[in-house]
Design a protein around this motif. Sequence first.
Motif, PDB file in Angstrom:
ATOM      1  N   PRO A 128     -32.551  -8.878 -28.843  1.00 23.70           N
ATOM      2  CA  PRO A 128     -32.066  -7.809 -29.715  1.00 23.70           C
ATOM      3  C   PRO A 128     -30.550  -7.620 -29.604  1.00 23.70           C
ATOM      4  O   PRO A 128     -29.990  -7.744 -28.514  1.00 23.70           O
ATOM      5  N   VAL A 130     -29.090  -4.926 -29.643  1.00 23.64           N
ATOM      6  CA  VAL A 130     -28.836  -3.771 -28.774  1.00 23.64           C
ATOM      7  C   VAL A 130     -28.578  -4.231 -27.344  1.00 23.64           C
ATOM      8  O   VAL A 130     -27.718  -3.695 -26.649  1.00 23.64           O
ATOM      9  N   LEU A 222     -23.099  -3.107 -36.650  1.00 22.19           N
ATOM     10  CA  LEU A 222     -23.087  -2.806 -35.211  1.00 22.19           C
ATOM     11  C   LEU A 222     -21.907  -3.390 -34.462  1.00 22.19           C
ATOM     12  O   LEU A 222     -21.145  -2.665 -33.825  1.00 22.19           O
ATOM     13  N   GLY A 287     -32.752  -7.852 -39.528  1.00 19.68           N
ATOM     14  CA  GLY A 287     -32.205  -6.854 -40.449  1.00 19.68           C
ATOM     15  C   GLY A 287     -32.627  -5.464 -40.079  1.00 19.68           C
ATOM     16  O   GLY A 287     -33.536  -5.245 -39.328  1.00 19.68           O
TER      17      GLY A 287
ATOM     18  N   ILE B 237     -40.583  -5.747 -34.301  1.00 16.41           N
ATOM     19  CA  ILE B 237     -39.521  -6.047 -33.334  1.00 16.41           C
ATOM     20  C   ILE B 237     -38.160  -5.648 -33.909  1.00 16.41           C
ATOM     21  O   ILE B 237     -37.387  -4.932 -33.273  1.00 16.41           O
ATOM     22  N   TRP B 238     -37.880  -6.090 -35.135  1.00 18.17           N
ATOM     23  CA  TRP B 238     -36.567  -5.762 -35.718  1.00 18.17           C
ATOM     24  C   TRP B 238     -36.386  -4.250 -35.866  1.00 18.17           C
ATOM     25  O   TRP B 238     -35.324  -3.716 -35.598  1.00 18.17           O
ATOM     26  N   MET B 239     -37.425  -3.566 -36.326  1.00 17.76           N
ATOM     27  CA  MET B 239     -37.265  -2.133 -36.576  1.00 17.76           C
ATOM     28  C   MET B 239     -37.060  -1.362 -35.268  1.00 17.76           C
ATOM     29  O   MET B 239     -36.336  -0.380 -35.237  1.00 17.76           O
ATOM     30  N   ASN B 241     -35.375  -2.368 -32.914  1.00 12.38           N
ATOM     31  CA  ASN B 241     -33.969  -2.586 -32.547  1.00 12.38           C
ATOM     32  C   ASN B 241     -33.009  -2.025 -33.568  1.00 12.38           C
ATOM     33  O   ASN B 241     -31.800  -2.114 -33.392  1.00 12.38           O
ATOM     34  N   HIS B 242     -33.533  -1.528 -34.676  1.00 14.14           N
ATOM     35  CA  HIS B 242     -32.638  -1.234 -35.789  1.00 14.14           C
ATOM     36  C   HIS B 242     -31.768  -0.005 -35.504  1.00 14.14           C
ATOM     37  O   HIS B 242     -32.257   1.022 -35.059  1.00 14.14           O
ATOM     38  N   ILE B 243     -30.486  -0.147 -35.802  1.00 12.26           N
ATOM     39  CA  ILE B 243     -29.557   0.953 -35.562  1.00 12.26           C
ATOM     40  C   ILE B 243     -28.809   1.330 -36.839  1.00 12.26           C
ATOM     41  O   ILE B 243     -28.651   2.511 -37.156  1.00 12.26           O
ATOM     42  N   ALA B 262     -33.116   2.475 -29.538  1.00 11.25           N
ATOM     43  CA  ALA B 262     -31.965   1.653 -29.882  1.00 11.25           C
ATOM     44  C   ALA B 262     -30.757   2.525 -30.220  1.00 11.25           C
ATOM     45  O   ALA B 262     -29.642   2.266 -29.758  1.00 11.25           O
TER      46      ALA B 262
END
Lengths: 287, 305
Positions: A128, A130, A222, A287, B237-239, B241-243, B262
């Motif tokens: 990730p 992050v 980000l 995304g 997984i992506w969501m 981590n989504h920022i 996140a």
Amino acid sequence: MSAPEKRGWLPRILIFLGAIFIVIYSTAPFIWMLIASITPEHVATDDAVWLSTRKVEFFPSEPSLVNYFTLFDNVPFALYFRNSAIIATGTMCLSLFAASLGAYAFSRFRFAGRRPLLVAMLMAYLVPSVVLLVPLLVIFKNFGLINTHLGMIFAESSIAAPFVLLLMINFFTSLPRELEEAAQVDGCSRLSALFHIVLPLALPGLVAGGLIAFILSWNNFLFAFLFTSTDSVKTLPVLMRLFALGEPAVWGVSTAGAVVSTLPVALLFLAFQRMMISGLAAGAVKG
Amino acid sequence: MNNAVVTPGRAMKPHRQKIDLLPYYFLAPMAALLIFVSFYPAGYAVWLGMTDATLLKLGQEQFTGFTNLVRMFNDKIFLHGLWRTLRWDVAVVFLEFAIAIPIALFLNLEFRGRGFVRASILIPYIIPPAVTALVWVFMFDGNFGIVNEVLVNIGVLDSYYSWLSDPTASFWIIVFAMIWAGQPLMAIIILAVLQTIPKELYEAANVDGAGQIRKFWHITLPHIAPTLMFLLLIRTIWMSNHIDMIYVMTRGGPGFSNYTEAVYSFTLTTQFQIGYASAVAVALGLVLLVGAAFYVRHLARSVLS
């Protein structure tokens, strides 16, 4: 499923309405953004000079491009645009170079460590952003890459390169081997077979991968938010966030900025639609 | 050709088999890049997560072991963040499916102008997420928003409402902005699978007199099910981590109402607490690693076959 000529009038009308609905759903916010961007901001009157006189206008009574001029005159917008372009182009080149060579190795060679290496590189695709933010910030500070275009290119490549790798592996695997073998029989070295036979054939895949890398980088917020600090490196998404916070609280100018930020990727997409759709379908993008 | 694996027949030679280095040369740039931007940083994140590092005193961090972990379990923002992350994942992924599947099925019909509709559904995907966030903030603005204007005009609301200051409303507005931006990719991937289903299956079902619902249930769904599972996994997984969308629209606010893990880690980073921020990010990453392992196994198998 059934051929169109067999349909009666009712299914036809339903399909037509469905199509209209989907198109409106997908484009309405963008169209509203366009309309807002050509609606001039302040029409100061004598009794309310100090009030923002913006009203919701569904269709501007006096459409003008004044917001676009303000954007380029009062905000360092051209500079941000340039930075986005430099970083996205750099990311595209770096990802294409590293990932397509790697993909070629994976799809055309059997070598010791092939499977573990592939698994490791695919894992990189799932690390990730992050998790990478903080360490990249510290590493870039140590290497002097913080607030530089080069540092941003490296950071964006952590997202783009693994995707391009996956896409190109699939693409190379779909190309027939026989051509390269024939070329080698004719006395081509393996390298010249790569450059003269494989690369031209792989062009559609390279275009799709490159464009997606470009768009991923162009759209990324980000890394740009954290790794840039001056106008000479900041990118458009960082500016969009300032606008979204209402700084400056001038929606006409903000939406004009949003339109111009979207234009390059929208035009690229329109030009290479087919290649991109097949490329996107080949894998899922972060995304 | 190009076969570097030592084959038994060649082991007759007295000297060692020469290893073909060419694939390794080809892989070198990618490996170097990923070590620099992905593998080394990921390991470094684990280390930083076990220190008291702050951005203000770089390079002077002290190893504190699991202090950050203990802090997490006493940290209300982190603990509530688990629920907020789950809520965000479920809402976005479920609704994305609810929109993407019908759109994909629709686009699988043959009709004039299909190419145009297919291109137009990708517009939300192409628009930078920060721009989407900006436009949605603008539409729901408390003073100049079109949503307020429409709702007041048709009499649903008496006066303008500040949507994004409302914890519940802001959550759903961010969710819908996210779905709008994220759903096209899903639709396109599902559509690509739908187009691989052999037409003969449907024709045979027609001969047997099966209705649309039975055809969907017995032919379409089994064909797209693996892809749906894969999308479910990867989008979750992506969501998690989504920022971008959350941070640009409300910075995780109002209050802490939209602080997913996140967003929390990201906010800690902007507050210079990089040690603790790393700990939160790594904790999140480790949970997601389980799902990621499934994905990579599946992918490696399909690529290597």
